[in-house]
Design a protein around this motif. Structure first.
Motif, PDB file in Angstrom:
ATOM      1  N   PHE A  90      -3.006   2.148  -4.359  1.00  0.00           N
ATOM      2  CA  PHE A  90      -2.567   3.660  -4.337  1.00  0.00           C
ATOM      3  C   PHE A  90      -3.548   4.430  -3.521  1.00  0.00           C
ATOM      4  N   VAL A  91      -3.230   5.171  -2.516  1.00  0.00           N
ATOM      5  CA  VAL A  91      -4.065   6.117  -1.743  1.00  0.00           C
ATOM      6  C   VAL A  91      -3.985   7.407  -1.877  1.00  0.00           C
ATOM      7  N   ASP A  92      -5.023   7.996  -2.495  1.00  0.00           N
ATOM      8  CA  ASP A  92      -4.991   9.363  -2.487  1.00  0.00           C
ATOM      9  C   ASP A  92      -4.829  10.254  -1.064  1.00  0.00           C
ATOM     10  N   TRP A  93      -4.430  11.442  -0.957  1.00  0.00           N
ATOM     11  CA  TRP A  93      -4.509  12.254   0.120  1.00  0.00           C
ATOM     12  C   TRP A  93      -5.732  12.287   0.773  1.00  0.00           C
ATOM     13  N   ASP A  94      -6.859  12.579  -0.179  1.00  0.00           N
ATOM     14  CA  ASP A  94      -8.165  12.739   0.072  1.00  0.00           C
ATOM     15  C   ASP A  94      -8.925  11.326   0.386  1.00  0.00           C
ATOM     16  N   ASP A  95      -8.071  10.110   0.412  1.00  0.00           N
ATOM     17  CA  ASP A  95      -8.820   8.869   0.471  1.00  0.00           C
ATOM     18  C   ASP A  95      -8.262   8.283   1.701  1.00  0.00           C
ATOM     19  N   LEU A  96      -7.528   8.858   2.548  1.00  0.00           N
ATOM     20  CA  LEU A  96      -6.935   8.391   3.669  1.00  0.00           C
ATOM     21  C   LEU A  96      -7.790   7.972   4.674  1.00  0.00           C
ATOM     22  N   VAL A 134       0.781  -1.367   0.162  1.00  0.00           N
ATOM     23  CA  VAL A 134      -0.011  -0.056  -0.059  1.00  0.00           C
ATOM     24  C   VAL A 134       0.627   1.055  -0.049  1.00  0.00           C
ATOM     25  N   TYR A 135       0.508   2.315  -1.011  1.00  0.00           N
ATOM     26  CA  TYR A 135       1.486   3.300  -1.138  1.00  0.00           C
ATOM     27  C   TYR A 135       0.403   4.616  -1.085  1.00  0.00           C
ATOM     28  N   ARG A 136       0.914   5.777  -0.298  1.00  0.00           N
ATOM     29  CA  ARG A 136       0.215   7.112  -0.621  1.00  0.00           C
ATOM     30  C   ARG A 136       0.891   7.613  -1.747  1.00  0.00           C
ATOM     31  N   ASN A 176      -8.545  -0.776   6.156  1.00  0.00           N
ATOM     32  CA  ASN A 176      -7.303  -1.406   7.083  1.00  0.00           C
ATOM     33  C   ASN A 176      -7.810  -1.899   8.306  1.00  0.00           C
ATOM     34  N   ARG A 177      -8.633  -1.232   9.030  1.00  0.00           N
ATOM     35  CA  ARG A 177      -9.127  -1.749  10.168  1.00  0.00           C
ATOM     36  C   ARG A 177      -9.973  -2.867  10.011  1.00  0.00           C
ATOM     37  N   ALA A 178     -10.912  -3.046   8.979  1.00  0.00           N
ATOM     38  CA  ALA A 178     -11.911  -4.121   8.920  1.00  0.00           C
ATOM     39  C   ALA A 178     -11.054  -5.389   8.415  1.00  0.00           C
ATOM     40  N   LEU A 179     -10.084  -5.395   7.719  1.00  0.00           N
ATOM     41  CA  LEU A 179      -9.186  -6.402   7.270  1.00  0.00           C
ATOM     42  C   LEU A 179      -8.188  -6.720   7.956  1.00  0.00           C
ATOM     43  N   GLU A 180      -7.772  -5.892   9.118  1.00  0.00           N
ATOM     44  CA  GLU A 180      -6.657  -5.949  10.143  1.00  0.00           C
ATOM     45  C   GLU A 180      -5.388  -6.228   9.252  1.00  0.00           C
ATOM     46  N   MET A 181      -5.188  -5.205   8.487  1.00  0.00           N
ATOM     47  CA  MET A 181      -3.996  -5.338   7.592  1.00  0.00           C
ATOM     48  C   MET A 181      -2.797  -4.609   8.462  1.00  0.00           C
ATOM     49  N   GLY A 182      -2.852  -3.837   9.181  1.00  0.00           N
ATOM     50  CA  GLY A 182      -1.698  -3.188   9.789  1.00  0.00           C
ATOM     51  C   GLY A 182      -0.947  -2.363   9.145  1.00  0.00           C
ATOM     52  N   VAL A 183      -1.657  -1.516   8.250  1.00  0.00           N
ATOM     53  CA  VAL A 183      -0.946  -0.316   7.323  1.00  0.00           C
ATOM     54  C   VAL A 183      -1.966   0.988   7.588  1.00  0.00           C
ATOM     55  N   PRO A 184      -1.709   1.599   8.853  1.00  0.00           N
ATOM     56  CA  PRO A 184      -3.020   2.605   8.946  1.00  0.00           C
ATOM     57  C   PRO A 184      -2.421   3.813   8.272  1.00  0.00           C
ATOM     58  N   LYS A 185      -1.001   3.952   8.045  1.00  0.00           N
ATOM     59  CA  LYS A 185      -0.441   5.227   7.324  1.00  0.00           C
ATOM     60  C   LYS A 185       0.362   4.660   6.151  1.00  0.00           C
ATOM     61  N   PRO A 186      -0.151   4.523   5.024  1.00  0.00           N
ATOM     62  CA  PRO A 186       0.641   4.109   3.819  1.00  0.00           C
ATOM     63  C   PRO A 186       1.927   5.139   3.649  1.00  0.00           C
ATOM     64  N   VAL A 187       3.032   4.527   3.251  1.00  0.00           N
ATOM     65  CA  VAL A 187       4.229   5.309   2.975  1.00  0.00           C
ATOM     66  C   VAL A 187       4.065   6.103   1.900  1.00  0.00           C
ATOM     67  N   THR A 235       5.085   7.590  -1.560  1.00  0.00           N
ATOM     68  CA  THR A 235       5.654   6.950  -2.578  1.00  0.00           C
ATOM     69  C   THR A 235       5.635   7.712  -3.972  1.00  0.00           C
ATOM     70  N   TYR A 236       6.713   7.798  -4.539  1.00  0.00           N
ATOM     71  CA  TYR A 236       6.871   8.434  -6.012  1.00  0.00           C
ATOM     72  C   TYR A 236       7.471   7.475  -6.921  1.00  0.00           C
ATOM     73  N   SER A 237       7.214   7.946  -8.252  1.00  0.00           N
ATOM     74  CA  SER A 237       7.865   6.955  -9.134  1.00  0.00           C
ATOM     75  C   SER A 237       9.539   6.948  -9.331  1.00  0.00           C
ATOM     76  N   SER A 238       9.905   7.751  -8.290  1.00  0.00           N
ATOM     77  CA  SER A 238      11.534   7.766  -8.281  1.00  0.00           C
ATOM     78  C   SER A 238      12.034   7.257  -6.783  1.00  0.00           C
ATOM     79  N   SER A 239      11.094   6.839  -6.004  1.00  0.00           N
ATOM     80  CA  SER A 239      11.143   6.345  -4.732  1.00  0.00           C
ATOM     81  C   SER A 239      12.218   5.195  -4.747  1.00  0.00           C
ATOM     82  N   PRO A 240      13.231   4.912  -3.860  1.00  0.00           N
ATOM     83  CA  PRO A 240      13.953   3.867  -3.989  1.00  0.00           C
ATOM     84  C   PRO A 240      13.106   2.562  -3.716  1.00  0.00           C
TER      85      PRO A 240
END
Length: 483
Positions: free
Chosen positions: A345-351, A221-223, A358-369, A371-376
């Motif tokens: 992909f999570v947009d800022w407006d869809d956080l 999951v990426y912001r 995330n809470r319903a599926l217990e995925m443990g990713v409350p704040k996606p990192v 990320t851009y196309s150049s992110s290592p």
């Protein structure tokens, strides 16, 4: 265990083996013996775990090797794509016997579907709207239906098909054998089962230690920024081991725009969405299944009909509406026991929307990192080569054509022709004093033309040429004197 151990007829066992289907899945091992006995069943299992053959094989076997002509089995599905998929699976199961299968759904001409019904098809797979339409025209009779199946029942509720499904149930015999299958089992589905089923057995083919999401799917999951998503997707499509990929968009317009963008970048992409004709949607699905296209951009309308075993990646271009939609989207990968990767992909407006999923599926990713196309970490997370760019095909530039200069020559008359090969027109203005032969000056300028000698080409006697009198500037022409 094999299908033979489940007492499936040998002709169907051979048909499945021809496609490499040898061992049954858990939902099949649990439902097939009960379904063969005529027990009403509520089958619950995650997508891609073989629910179609779980009800399809017993359905075909209970009709017999050579059933009488006429509709005896009905499978109701929520979408056109799923109708095509289920009918193809049932055609495989019946390939070695005389049983005939027909798919009934909208967007296609009535004539072919009606012709198959009149030819005596015994199994009908269809969407509620077209089924009721044909039944209302007395072209489809359900009074002899012995087996009725509701596939993806939870989606029926989401699309508002519950009243139509109730009408279809009302047209069948109350003694029918009924099976209901779904990945999730909300309250209205259970209520529907109680109304139209006879003491059903609820079978859950889920591993209790697995959790709500499939264990063989890795979730990333990426912001992401909306203007950078196309570039990120282009890099993901170059990941090591990437096979067929499904990209889900929220709107039809976004799907159409993305397929054009990826095609321009050099990827083999196709689209499936509601603005396309049914023929175009089927062509896209067929090319994706055949491998001619390896990227499919789709809206949620097609999620339930994408039953392709070798999908390695699912990309959520935008956050799904809820956790159920998320599960059905990512369930397109990791099918038939294989592994898969789901990227969201999570947009800022869809956080906030992602927080609920995330809470319903217990995925443990409350704040996606972020990320851009150049992110290592994008390259390391998804095994993307470090030199991957957002385009695998350069846009060809318009070729520059040198036009050779044409040689300037002078003809015998002293004129210089231009680049055109046409002869230069004689622009000499004709006057009353011009010679009888066109283009030749008269011997005496201003001499009058002999009466009766003028023709258009200046040769021989002909019509009298009308005399034109020049209009003086600023005034009117002087009328000729009376004869």
């Amino acid at each position: 265990m094999t299908f033979t151990d489940l007492t499936i007829d040998q002709d169907m066992v051979d048909a499945l083996a021809s496609r490499g289907i040898i061992e049954p899945f858990p939902i099949q091992t649990q439902t097939i013996p009960l379904a063969l006995s005529g027990q009403d069943i509520i089958g619950q299992a995650k997508t891609g775990t073989g629910k179609t053959f779980g009800f399809g094989l017993p359905l075909v076997q209970r009709l017999g090797l050579d059933p009488e002509p006429g509709v005896q089995a009905l499978v109701v599905v929520p979408t056109r794509e799923l109708a095509v998929q289920v009918s193809e699976d049932l055609e495989l199961a019946t390939s070695n016997r005389s049983t005939s299968v027909v798919a009934i759904y909208g967007g296609k001409a009535y004539e072919g579907q009606v012709a198959q019904l009149k030819a005596g098809a015994q199994i009908v797979v269809g969407t509620p709207g077209r089924l009721l339409d044909l039944a209302g025209q007395r072209l489809l009779s359900l009074k002899d239906v012995r087996v009725m199946v509701l596939d993806e029942a939870d989606k029926m509720l989401d699309l508002g098909f519950l009243p139509d499904v109730e009408k279809l149930f009302a047209q069948t015999s109350p003694t029918r054998h009924t099976m209901l299958f779904s990945a999730t089992m909300p309250g209205p589905v259970v209520a529907l089962a109680r109304r139209f089923m006879n003491k059903p057995i609820h079978i859950r083919a889920n591993d209790p230690d697995e959790g709500l999401t499939q264990a063989n799917i890795r979730h990333v999951v990426y912001r992401a920024h909306s203007l950078d998503k196309d570039e990120v997707i282009a890099r993901i499509l170059q990941a090591e081991g990437r096979g067929k990929t499904v990209v889900f968009t929220r709107t039809k317009r976004a799907a159409s725009k993305l397929v054009d963008e990826l095609t321009d970048r050099g990827f083999k992409a196709a689209a499936v969405h509601g603005d396309m004709s049914q023929e175009a949607r089927e062509r896209s699905m067929a090319s994706f299944k055949a491998g001619k296209k390896d990227v499919l951009i789709a809206t949620d309308v097609a999620a339930r009909g994408i039953d392709v075993d070798d999908v390695t990646h699912v990309i959520n271009h935008t956050v799904p509406e809820d956790e159920k939609a998320y599960l059905h989207r990512v369930g397109r990968t990791g099918r038939a026991g294989k592994t898969g990767i789901a990227v969201t992909f999570v947009d800022w407006d869809d956080l906030h929307k992602w927080a609920l999923i995330n809470r319903a599926l217990e995925m443990g990713v409350p704040k996606p990192v972020e990320t851009y196309s150049s992110s290592p970490h994008l390259f390391s997370d998804l095994d993307i080569p470090s030199d991957a760019k957002g385009r695998i095909k350069k846009t060809p530039a318009a070729p520059h054509v040198e036009r050779p200069a044409k040689e300037q020559t002078t003809d015998a008359g002293g004129s210089t022709p231009g680049t055109s090969d046409r002869p230069k027109r004689n622009r000499r203005r004709r006057t009353h004093s011009s010679a009888a032969t066109a283009g030749e000056p008269s011997a005496t300028e201003g001499a009058s033309r002999p009466e009766g000698s003028g023709t258009h080409d200046g040769n021989g006697p002909g019509r009298r040429r009308r005399s034109r009198q020049r209009r003086p500037a600023g005034g009117s022409a002087t009328p000729p004197p009376a004869a």
